[in-house]
Each structure stands twice: as structure tokens, then as C-alpha cells.
Design an enzyme around this catalytic site. Structure first.
Site, PDB file in Angstrom:
ATOM      1  N   SER A  77       0.916  -1.221   0.122  1.00  0.00           N
ATOM      2  CA  SER A  77      -0.080  -0.002   0.031  1.00  0.00           C
ATOM      3  C   SER A  77       0.999   1.329  -0.080  1.00  0.00           C
ATOM      4  O   SER A  77       1.723   1.404   0.635  1.00  0.00           O
ATOM      5  CB  SER A  77      -1.069   0.062   1.278  1.00  0.00           C
ATOM      6  OG  SER A  77      -1.772  -1.010   1.290  1.00  0.00           O
ATOM      7  N   SER A  78       0.621   2.418  -0.779  1.00  0.00           N
ATOM      8  CA  SER A  78       1.280   3.562  -0.715  1.00  0.00           C
ATOM      9  C   SER A  78       0.376   4.517   0.167  1.00  0.00           C
ATOM     10  O   SER A  78      -0.823   4.168   0.389  1.00  0.00           O
ATOM     11  CB  SER A  78       1.264   4.062  -2.302  1.00  0.00           C
ATOM     12  OG  SER A  78       1.940   3.106  -3.227  1.00  0.00           O
ATOM     13  N   ALA A  79       1.234   5.596   0.561  1.00  0.00           N
ATOM     14  CA  ALA A  79       0.774   6.356   1.235  1.00  0.00           C
ATOM     15  C   ALA A  79      -0.536   7.291   0.721  1.00  0.00           C
ATOM     16  O   ALA A  79      -0.320   7.576  -0.576  1.00  0.00           O
ATOM     17  CB  ALA A  79       1.811   7.660   1.995  1.00  0.00           C
ATOM     18  N   GLN A  80      -1.552   7.580   1.278  1.00  0.00           N
ATOM     19  CA  GLN A  80      -2.594   8.378   0.520  1.00  0.00           C
ATOM     20  C   GLN A  80      -2.268   9.697  -0.212  1.00  0.00           C
ATOM     21  O   GLN A  80      -2.429  10.101  -1.085  1.00  0.00           O
ATOM     22  CB  GLN A  80      -3.636   8.490   1.532  1.00  0.00           C
ATOM     23  CG  GLN A  80      -4.959   8.842   0.879  1.00  0.00           C
ATOM     24  CD  GLN A  80      -6.182   8.996   1.928  1.00  0.00           C
ATOM     25  OE1 GLN A  80      -6.069   8.770   3.025  1.00  0.00           O
ATOM     26  NE2 GLN A  80      -7.441   8.819   1.268  1.00  0.00           N
ATOM     27  N   PHE A 114       9.574   4.214  -5.227  1.00  0.00           N
ATOM     28  CA  PHE A 114       8.940   3.059  -5.038  1.00  0.00           C
ATOM     29  C   PHE A 114       9.816   1.768  -5.417  1.00  0.00           C
ATOM     30  O   PHE A 114      10.937   1.891  -5.730  1.00  0.00           O
ATOM     31  CB  PHE A 114       7.824   2.971  -6.116  1.00  0.00           C
ATOM     32  CG  PHE A 114       6.562   3.841  -5.815  1.00  0.00           C
ATOM     33  CD1 PHE A 114       5.501   3.315  -5.259  1.00  0.00           C
ATOM     34  CD2 PHE A 114       6.606   5.186  -6.091  1.00  0.00           C
ATOM     35  CE1 PHE A 114       4.314   4.153  -5.059  1.00  0.00           C
ATOM     36  CE2 PHE A 114       5.648   5.947  -5.776  1.00  0.00           C
ATOM     37  CZ  PHE A 114       4.516   5.385  -5.318  1.00  0.00           C
TER      38      PHE A 114
END
Length: 191
Positions: A29-32, A176
Site C-alpha cells: 500500500s502506498s501513502a494516501q 517506489f
């Protein structure tokens, strides 16, 4: 004018996608905040045909599905079978009927469905955008991809001009995991 990115964040439940049943965080999951920045760089619109590299938890896929609506589509590719199966189930249960989630190497894109109006990657390319992604983006389309070269990493957006060449529009700091054909499990990494 409607802010489709902001509206999608309001409509899609982040915890539904980024938390396991026991409440623990999904690792892919990536940060919002970075998701929002990259989506704004992508400039998605209702009706777009989007290729997403790196399905992960499925959260960004759901956001894109919500933005493009019933006249658009999202093709999402990931190399992790378990994540693909989980995301596919969640997206289906959440009513995202305009999404295909496929197992594959994002560096090759997905020719079946090309050309795409937008392409976004949640994994870093080394030095340059893989040529299949450039080929699968329609002219006047937008591509957003993290890049890394030597010790530097950044996220860039590109437009594809009428001649078929990419022109960089914007660059922000960030990085990433690399695009690869092998799943990355951070909890197994030595360190």
C-alpha cells in the site's frame, strides 16, 4: 468543475483495501498523500482507458475505477498472485465492474486493451520508461511513473506528443520498489 480525484477519495474506503481482516496493514500500500499527488499528475477523466502497473492492495485501482466511471476502464497488472486474487475479490465485492486485474510483468504493459489514454505505475523503472509502456500509450495521453537512476529517485509525468515521443511535464521527489518480475516481500528482506 468537479474535482474527480477528491471525489474518488471521498467515495472509496481506504481501510477496506489497505487493511487485512485482523486490522493489520497491507504491505503493498502506498501513502494516501503520494497516491493523490500521482493521480493529480495523471489527470484522469471519466471515460479514460487506464493501464495501472502495480495493483497492490487494490485501493488505487478502486480510485481509478471510480474516476473513469462506466464509460471508462482500468486494466491493472501485478506480479504477486496473492495480491491479485485479494484485490480482484475486493474490487468485485465493491462493485468495480470496469476493472480487469491481471497477473503479469508491468514492464511489458498489457497490449490487450491498448492504446490507453493514461498509464500509471506504482513501481520504479530503471533509468527510462519501458518502451512497451510508451508504445501502449495513445498520442496526447499521459503517463506517470517513478524513475530511479544511480542513487536518485523521482516521480515524473509525461505527455505523448503527436509524433509519439514522451515529453516530461512535471517531476516530484519520491520513490517506489523497482519494477521487476519477482514479487517483493519486505517482511522477508534481510537487513
Amino acid at each position: 468543475m468537479v474535482d474527480v480525484v477528491a471525489e474518488s477519495f471521498f467515495r472509496v474506503n481506504i481501510d477496506y483495501y489497505t487493511r487485512y481482516e485482523d486490522g493489520s496493514q497491507v504491505h503493498q500500500s502506498s501513502a494516501q498523500k503520494i497516491i493523490e499527488q500521482m493521480l493529480r499528475m495523471l489527470c484522469p477523466c471519466p471515460g479514460d482507458q487506464i493501464l495501472e502497473i502495480g495493483t497492490g492492495s487494490g485501493y488505487s485501482t478502486a480510485l481509478l475505477s471510480n474516476i473513469v466511471g462506466v464509460k471508462g476502464s482500468v486494466t491493472s497488472i501485478d506480479i504477486d498472485t496473492a495480491m491479485i486474487e485479494r484485490a480482484s475479490l475486493l474490487l468485485q465485492q465493491d462493485g468495480c465492474t470496469n476493472v480487469r486485474v491481471l497477473l503479469g510483468d508491468g514492464r511489458s504493459g498489457q497490449p490487450d486493451g491498448a492504446p490507453y489514454t493514461r498509464i500509471i505505475a506504482w513501481a520504479s523503472a530503471e533509468y527510462e520508461i519501458p518502451s512497451p509502456l510508451v508504445d501502449q500509450l495513445m498520442n496526447n495521453g499521459v503517463l506517470v511513473c517513478p524513475l530511479r537512476a544511480h542513487a536518485s529517485s523521482w516521480i515524473a509525468s509525461f505527455g505523448k506528443n503527436a509524433a509519439g515521443d514522451l515529453e516530461e511535464n512535471k517531476r516530484i521527489p519520491g520513490g517506489f520498489i523497482p519494477m521487476t518480475d519477482t514479487p517483493f516481500y519486505p517482511w522477508c528482506a534481510e537487513g
